[in-house]
Design an enzyme around this catalytic site. Structure first.
Site, PDB file in Angstrom:
ATOM      1  NE  ARG A 101      -3.937   0.546   1.874  1.00 60.91           N
ATOM      2  CZ  ARG A 101      -5.183   0.675   2.326  1.00 60.91           C
ATOM      3  NH1 ARG A 101      -5.443   1.503   3.328  1.00 60.91           N
ATOM      4  NH2 ARG A 101      -6.172  -0.005   1.794  1.00 60.91           N
ATOM      5  CG  HIS A 128      -8.385  -0.021  -3.062  1.00 64.23           C
ATOM      6  ND1 HIS A 128      -7.594  -1.091  -2.664  1.00 64.23           N
ATOM      7  CD2 HIS A 128      -9.115   0.326  -1.958  1.00 64.23           C
ATOM      8  CE1 HIS A 128      -7.826  -1.347  -1.381  1.00 64.23           C
ATOM      9  NE2 HIS A 128      -8.743  -0.514  -0.943  1.00 64.23           N
ATOM     10  CD  GLN A 131     -13.034  -1.801  -1.071  1.00 67.42           C
ATOM     11  OE1 GLN A 131     -12.244  -1.624  -0.164  1.00 67.42           O
ATOM     12  NE2 GLN A 131     -14.229  -2.349  -0.869  1.00 67.42           N
ATOM     13  CG  ASP A 217     -13.487   6.092  -1.632  1.00 63.76           C
ATOM     14  OD1 ASP A 217     -13.361   6.048  -0.396  1.00 63.76           O
ATOM     15  OD2 ASP A 217     -12.517   6.023  -2.413  1.00 63.76           O
ATOM     16  CB  CYS A 257     -14.406   1.128  -0.353  1.00 59.85           C
ATOM     17  SG  CYS A 257     -14.038   2.893  -0.281  1.00 59.85           S
ATOM     18  NE  ARG A 285     -10.600  -5.259   0.303  1.00 61.43           N
ATOM     19  CZ  ARG A 285      -9.831  -4.241   0.733  1.00 61.43           C
ATOM     20  NH1 ARG A 285     -10.379  -3.241   1.381  1.00 61.43           N
ATOM     21  NH2 ARG A 285      -8.537  -4.205   0.458  1.00 61.43           N
TER      22      ARG A 285
HETATM   23  N1   CP Z   1     -11.421  -0.120   2.192  1.00 65.37           N
HETATM   24  C1   CP Z   1     -10.158  -0.173   2.631  1.00 65.37           C
HETATM   25  O1   CP Z   1      -9.210  -0.395   1.874  1.00 65.37           O
HETATM   26  O2   CP Z   1     -10.040   0.021   3.964  1.00 65.37           O
HETATM   27  P1   CP Z   1      -8.680   0.229   4.792  1.00 65.37           P
HETATM   28  O3   CP Z   1      -8.111   1.555   4.384  1.00 65.37           O
HETATM   29  O4   CP Z   1      -9.127   0.197   6.217  1.00 65.37           O
HETATM   30  O5   CP Z   1      -7.747  -0.893   4.467  1.00 65.37           O
HETATM   31  N1  NVA Z   2     -10.024   6.564  -1.824  1.00 68.55           N
HETATM   32  C1  NVA Z   2      -9.737   6.164  -0.471  1.00 68.55           C
HETATM   33  C2  NVA Z   2      -9.950   4.706  -0.281  1.00 68.55           C
HETATM   34  C3  NVA Z   2      -9.787   4.237   1.143  1.00 68.55           C
HETATM   35  C4  NVA Z   2      -9.943   2.766   1.270  1.00 68.55           C
HETATM   36  C5  NVA Z   2      -8.312   6.557  -0.125  1.00 68.55           C
HETATM   37  O1  NVA Z   2      -7.419   6.393  -0.965  1.00 68.55           O
HETATM   38  O2  NVA Z   2      -8.087   7.043   0.983  1.00 68.55           O
END
Ligand code: CP
Ligand code: NVA
Length: 299
Positions: A101, A128, A131, A217, A257, A285
């Site tokens: 990440r 992502h 997701q 989101d 999400c 997930r």
């Molecule tokens: N939806 C999602 O990716 O959540 P987190 O940021 O908690 O991993």
């Molecule tokens: N678009 C959001 C998704 C979080 C899971 C972010 O990048 O923070």
């Protein structure tokens, strides 16, 4: 060597095979004799906060019989400037797979190229994909198929989650409507390149009309905190609330999400009324990512 960096790179057949494996793994959950990842250690390298992604990968890897090693990028030498290609070459000699990440998608691509171990995108600024695999698994469970359905994404149409929905629309054959303010819409060149049935509008109710799925989101993605105030102004009205839900089909699935900011992109009432779907989505997930890992390794 297979990686899972973006939905764009994989065929419809491959993505469907992952979902099939995910369904199977979901039904096998609790069967401790099924440990296809036995003997493997996977590193999770995270530069951003996470609840769902981190826990679902850690638990999923353990349930498959492997070991998960969580590494906060800040505490690695990476945080002091060691190049990603060196980090990748070191880890590539020690662990069997990586879940990353980060901010810049190119870092993920470089890690995969230099690490030479199966690498999974756990969220970048660009995409992502894990997701959206979990989201489609959830839609399939509740509606049979996502094909020919209408998905309306309301909010930041240029964020990682929205971009992965654009890729998914062309792969899975559903209609995607994105209601987003100017400046927060999918990149025009990307839309041209990807094709698929995608319509972009600034009219939230028009996007929601007759939709099978309403999705949102956060307005302020991770890394965008300095724009928070301006974004909250710009996104006023781009909210899933009772009025918007009434425009959609009665059977609509409202999805998020998570994490959710109640009163911003979604009202508390709508989130709570649809919490079953939203938390099934979060649980999926775990199952979808197990499917991704098994598909990467052909196990
Ligand atoms: N939806 C999602 O990716 O959540 P987190 O940021 O908690 O991993
Ligand atoms: N678009 C959001 C998704 C979080 C899971 C972010 O990048 O923070």
């Amino acid at each position: 060597m297979k990686h899972f960096l973006s939905l764009e790179e994989h065929s419809t057949n491959a993505l469907k095979a992952i979902l099939k494996r995910s369904e199977q793994l979901k039904s096998l959950r609790g069967d401790e004799t099924h440990q296809p990842l036995k003997g493997q250690t996977w590193a999770l390298i995270f530069s951003k906060s996470s609840t769902r992604t981190r826990v679902s990968f850690e638990v999923g890897i353990r349930e498959l019989g492997g070991r998960a090693l969580f590494l906060s990028a800040r505490e690695l030498q990476l945080g002091r400037g060691e190049p990603i290609r060196d980090t990748a070459r070191v880890l590539g000699r020690m662990v069997h797979g990586a879940v990353i990440r980060t901010f810049d998608h190119q870092e993920l691509v470089d890690f995969a190229a230099y690490g030479k171990i199966p690498t999974i995108n756990a969220l970048t600024d660009h995409a992502h994909p894990c997701q959206i695999m979990a989201d489609i698994l959830t839609v399939q469970e509740k509606m049979g198929t996502i094909e020919d359905r209408v998905v309306a994404f309301i909010g930041d149409g240029a964020c990682n989650v929205a971009t992965s929905w654009v890729f998914a629309a062309s792969k899975f054959g559903f209609e995607l409507r994105i209601a987003a303010p100017e400046g927060f819409r999918p990149n025009e060149a990307l839309l041209q390149r990807i094709g698929g049935n995608v319509r972009v509008t600034d009219d939230v109710r028009d996007a929601a009309r007759g939709a099978d799925v309403l999705y949102t989101d956060v307005w302020v993605s991770m890394g965008m905190e300095s724009e928070a105030e301006a974004r909250e102004q710009t996104f006023q009205g781009f909210q899933i609330n009772d009025g918007v839900v009434r425009e959609a089909k009665e059977s609509v699935l409202v999805m998020h999400c998570l994490p959710a900011y109640r009163g911003k992109e979604i009202t508390d009432a709508v989130l709570e009324a649809h919490q079953q779907t939203v938390f099934d989505q979060a649980e999926n997930r775990l199952h979808a990512q197990k499917g991704v890992i098994c598909w990467l390794l052909d196990i």
